[in-house]
Design a protein around this motif. Structure first.
Motif, mmCIF file in Angstrom:
data_model
loop_
_atom_site.group_PDB
_atom_site.id
_atom_site.type_symbol
_atom_site.label_atom_id
_atom_site.label_comp_id
_atom_site.label_asym_id
_atom_site.label_seq_id
_atom_site.Cartn_x
_atom_site.Cartn_y
_atom_site.Cartn_z
ATOM 1 N N THR A 1 0.836 -1.209 0.000
ATOM 2 C CA THR A 1 0.000 0.000 0.000
ATOM 3 C C THR A 1 0.865 1.250 0.000
ATOM 4 O O THR A 1 0.617 2.193 -0.759
ATOM 5 N N ASN A 2 1.893 1.258 0.826
ATOM 6 C CA ASN A 2 2.788 2.411 0.906
ATOM 7 C C ASN A 2 3.520 2.637 -0.419
ATOM 8 O O ASN A 2 3.653 3.773 -0.877
ATOM 9 N N SER A 3 3.987 1.567 -1.050
ATOM 10 C CA SER A 3 4.699 1.706 -2.323
ATOM 11 C C SER A 3 3.784 2.281 -3.399
ATOM 12 O O SER A 3 4.172 3.185 -4.139
ATOM 13 N N VAL A 4 2.561 1.767 -3.489
ATOM 14 C CA VAL A 4 1.614 2.286 -4.480
ATOM 15 C C VAL A 4 1.290 3.745 -4.173
ATOM 16 O O VAL A 4 1.285 4.595 -5.070
ATOM 17 N N TYR A 5 1.053 4.042 -2.916
ATOM 18 C CA TYR A 5 0.737 5.407 -2.501
ATOM 19 C C TYR A 5 1.861 6.376 -2.896
ATOM 20 O O TYR A 5 1.612 7.455 -3.425
ATOM 21 N N GLN A 6 3.116 5.972 -2.641
ATOM 22 C CA GLN A 6 4.260 6.841 -2.922
ATOM 23 C C GLN A 6 4.569 6.976 -4.409
ATOM 24 O O GLN A 6 5.021 8.018 -4.858
ATOM 25 N N LEU A 7 4.350 5.898 -5.170
ATOM 26 C CA LEU A 7 4.793 5.871 -6.566
ATOM 27 C C LEU A 7 3.687 6.132 -7.589
ATOM 28 O O LEU A 7 3.936 6.104 -8.780
ATOM 29 N N GLN A 8 2.475 6.415 -7.147
ATOM 30 C CA GLN A 8 1.355 6.603 -8.071
ATOM 31 C C GLN A 8 1.188 8.044 -8.542
ATOM 32 O O GLN A 8 0.275 8.332 -9.308
ATOM 33 N N LYS A 9 2.055 8.925 -8.113
ATOM 34 C CA LYS A 9 1.863 10.344 -8.413
ATOM 35 C C LYS A 9 1.758 10.618 -9.914
ATOM 36 O O LYS A 9 0.954 11.415 -10.357
ATOM 37 N N LYS A 10 2.582 9.934 -10.703
ATOM 38 C CA LYS A 10 2.570 10.144 -12.148
ATOM 39 C C LYS A 10 1.489 9.322 -12.836
ATOM 40 O O LYS A 10 0.860 9.777 -13.784
ATOM 41 N N GLU A 11 1.283 8.099 -12.363
ATOM 42 C CA GLU A 11 0.360 7.189 -13.039
ATOM 43 C C GLU A 11 -0.100 6.111 -12.059
ATOM 44 O O GLU A 11 0.677 5.621 -11.252
ATOM 45 N N ILE B 1 4.285 3.337 22.941
ATOM 46 C CA ILE B 1 5.304 2.283 22.841
ATOM 47 C C ILE B 1 5.480 1.712 21.428
ATOM 48 O O ILE B 1 6.499 1.085 21.148
ATOM 49 N N MET B 2 4.528 1.959 20.538
ATOM 50 C CA MET B 2 4.665 1.463 19.159
ATOM 51 C C MET B 2 5.201 2.567 18.265
ATOM 52 O O MET B 2 4.520 3.554 18.006
ATOM 53 N N ARG B 3 6.420 2.373 17.803
ATOM 54 C CA ARG B 3 7.046 3.366 16.940
ATOM 55 C C ARG B 3 6.467 3.331 15.528
ATOM 56 O O ARG B 3 6.178 4.351 14.928
ATOM 57 N N ASP B 4 6.308 2.134 14.981
ATOM 58 C CA ASP B 4 5.777 1.977 13.629
ATOM 59 C C ASP B 4 4.283 1.698 13.699
ATOM 60 O O ASP B 4 3.856 0.702 14.268
ATOM 61 N N LYS B 5 3.495 2.568 13.098
ATOM 62 C CA LYS B 5 2.033 2.423 13.147
ATOM 63 C C LYS B 5 1.494 1.601 11.976
ATOM 64 O O LYS B 5 0.435 1.020 12.072
ATOM 65 N N TYR B 6 2.215 1.590 10.863
ATOM 66 C CA TYR B 6 1.790 0.849 9.667
ATOM 67 C C TYR B 6 0.306 1.074 9.412
ATOM 68 O O TYR B 6 -0.495 0.161 9.423
ATOM 69 N N ASP B 7 -0.029 2.307 9.141
ATOM 70 C CA ASP B 7 -1.414 2.739 9.018
ATOM 71 C C ASP B 7 -1.878 2.701 7.560
ATOM 72 O O ASP B 7 -1.758 3.680 6.822
ATOM 73 N N ASN B 8 -2.411 1.562 7.142
ATOM 74 C CA ASN B 8 -2.951 1.432 5.789
ATOM 75 C C ASN B 8 -4.163 2.333 5.582
ATOM 76 O O ASN B 8 -4.388 2.832 4.486
ATOM 77 N N LEU B 9 -4.917 2.520 6.637
ATOM 78 C CA LEU B 9 -6.129 3.330 6.561
ATOM 79 C C LEU B 9 -5.823 4.770 6.161
ATOM 80 O O LEU B 9 -6.596 5.400 5.444
ATOM 81 N N ALA B 10 -4.671 5.278 6.587
ATOM 82 C CA ALA B 10 -4.297 6.661 6.276
ATOM 83 C C ALA B 10 -4.001 6.857 4.790
ATOM 84 O O ALA B 10 -4.054 7.988 4.299
ATOM 85 N N MET B 11 -3.703 5.764 4.076
ATOM 86 C CA MET B 11 -3.340 5.878 2.662
ATOM 87 C C MET B 11 -4.404 5.358 1.703
ATOM 88 O O MET B 11 -4.484 5.799 0.559
ATOM 89 N N ILE B 12 -5.212 4.418 2.148
ATOM 90 C CA ILE B 12 -6.078 3.669 1.223
ATOM 91 C C ILE B 12 -7.054 4.569 0.468
ATOM 92 O O ILE B 12 -7.343 4.334 -0.707
#
Length: 163
Positions: free
Chosen positions: A40-50, A81-92
């Motif tokens: 999800t993060n990769s698609v979110y980051q790399l979809q800007k152009k297409e 205590i959780m450093r990484d939230k891995y929040d798919n909801l924030a990007m979907i």
């Protein structure tokens, strides 16, 4: 230089696109369980152009804190205590590609409710498949690979309809 798992997955996909001159529209990105966030993060980051051809998520979660809350019944200050939230909801909601979500009805690792919640926030076109008696690591027993291929074919032929 130190890379975390998100950096590595993002850089791997980005380098594949650059090195092989693939276009996003030709690429399906797949993630299972924790990998659903990397996908999800990769698609979110790399979809800007297409937009990508599609995002396929198997036994995904909405965010990692909800997974931990369900697994650890003791009230803990997870936000601290959780450093990484891995929040798919924030990007979907901002994903521009068709989305396929698959979950197992008796998954005790990542309960299917978290996949359903992610699906509820996903934009169209989207599809969710819940495998009755499916667990976290056995959806292949239900031949979910064939469902993925059918979904990809429908996507490529422009037949995708929301469910």
């Amino acid at each position: 230089m130190v890379f975390n798992i998100l950096d590595v997955s993002f850089l791997n996909l980005r380098s594949e696109i650059l090195l092989h001159t693939f276009e996003n529209k030709d690429i399906y990105v797949y993630g299972m369980s924790l990998g659903s966030h990397m996908a999800t993060n990769s698609v979110y980051q790399l979809q800007k152009k297409e937009a990508f051809a599609g995002l396929i998520l198997e036994v995904p979660f909405d965010n990692l804190m909800n997974v931990v809350r369900l697994a650890v019944p003791v009230p803990l200050p997870l936000e601290v205590i959780m450093r990484d939230k891995y929040d798919n909801l924030a990007m979907i909601e901002n994903i521009k590609s068709p989305i396929l979500i698959m979950g197992g009805s008796i998954d005790t690792t990542v309960p299917v409710e978290l996949a359903q919640n992610l699906y509820n926030y996903a934009p169209e076109p989207k599809k969710i498949i819940i495998y009755e008696n499916g667990k976290h690591s056995n959806l292949f027993n239900f031949r979910n690979d064939l469902d993925i291929l059918d979904w990809m074919k429908a996507n490529e032929n422009g037949w995708l309809k929301s469910e």
